[in-house]
Design a protein around this motif. Sequence first.
Motif: not given
Length: 570
Positions: A349-370
């Motif tokens: 099947x297809x693998x898809x992501x939408x609007x991913x956001x992730x941060x390791x420690x409070x505040x600064x995001x490592x990923x934004x809107x992927x």
Amino acid sequence: MAEPVLLDEQPDERRVLRRAAPYLRPHRRALVVAVVVGLADSAALVAVAPLIGRATDALLAEDRGGLLSAAAVLGVLAVLQLGLARAGELLLAKAGENVVRSLREKCVENLASAPLRFLESHRTGDLLRRTTGEVAALASFVRMHLRRLVSATATLLFTLVVLFGYSWRLALVQLAVFVPLTLLVMRWFQRSAPRAFGGKAAAEATVAATFTETLNVREALQSARGLPGWLRRFDRENTAAVGAARRAIRVENRIDLVGLIEGFALVVLLLVGGWSVSRGAMGVGTVVVFILASRNLFDSFSDISQLVGEVQTARTGLARLLDLLAATDRATGETPRKEGPAAELPLRGELACEGLGYAYRGGTEVLRGISLSFPVGDRSGLVGETGSGKTTLSKLLCGLYAPDRGVVRFAGVDLRDIPETELRRRVVLVPQEVRMVTGTVAANLELVHSAPGRAAMERAVAELGLEDWLRDLGGLDAEVGVRGSRLSAGERQIVGLLRAALADPAVLVLDEATADIDPVTAGRLEHALDGMRGDRTIVVVAHRPATIARLPRVIALDGGRVAGTMANTQ
């Protein structure tokens, strides 16, 4: 972004048995039987004093029949007590060992299923200390001290019943002398014990963690000549551990004052008892019972006081184990997965992501809107500068991390709604550093969930065009050394790729598979990727130009965002 779940260095030790109750419940029948036999053993031991008191009275009264009957009962009681002691020791040890075994298995199960983020947030040595050192300490307590604790406690209670049954006044005098002073000593101990023993356990865990890291960075320490500085750090931590152990010993030594109190209480008992006999207030047999029973009383207190340190150590270890279990449960609960079969989930099947956001420690995001999609059979590369978020995205695509925002789907189903076993059949990550076990190539390929046979391994080798490599290595029975030390980094990556082929996932994600390896091995690895089934989706995190050139599509990340997608025309 919520902070990751962390272990408590010195977890709360209050109500530790209540918190452990769910893990004791499956063994309650065996524990109850063992405790009942132990109580019978203690009762038989305590009954000796009244029998000797009766024999004393019979002797003074020149009652030969009473003396003989008391002696006969004493003989039977001695044999019975010996048998009960042996049975109680075996039953309690067996029940306790089963409890420790279940805790050990639960720890391994929780750590094996804990989110990757939880494991990455802790030093390996600390986790190792809790799952081995604390369990070993509990097992030692069960084997060597648990029966003594149960027997001493029961003997103490039964002895008090006997003393009050013979003379409540003399019993109160004895307890008034012995108990308050003993309780003061025990309170003095308890006031400092949790901090002393908890600090000792935490300091030892720090030393264990640093020692584990010493093995991991030994090459860097040798090549960069950083050993003196590292040894100074280890010396500081080791000195702190020794200091913590000394503080725990000083606290434990406070218990020795109980022996002095026992001697003083016995002197008072003899004086008051002798005075009562001289006045005719009680018989000599009663004083004899009190002297013998008091010995049981003091011995019980002595055993309990000597075991207080062991009990505290076991209590601290149990608290640390329960903290580990609770923390892993909370960490797993933050990324819950459905249990049971995945309803109508296709193998491909297809693998898809939408609007991913992730941060390791409070505040600064490592990923934004992927937002990306990888159709069935797609071959794509993820490129970008160091820190652009490639590795983080690869772990999100595999469901090893849960996104703070957005969603990752396989065949239209949220990865969080796919049972763990089903997800791992469909999406597999080959990390940059492939972990291996000591043994043969075959033993390392057997780590796949399907436990493939040699024929399946040989087919996978042929599918990826790796026959020459395996033959040069020595075949499937070639030894790889301790944790794969005889293989190069690239060869370990090849073993990881073979594992992935044997798992036959729908999506294969490779994180820097060809980074920092020699060109020949990298070329072999790239050729093996070309040989994989056409309906398998492959996502490659790569820096190497030759690797990127073989991929039809390249996705560039920059600062945690998708900077662009391009078709590769090389």
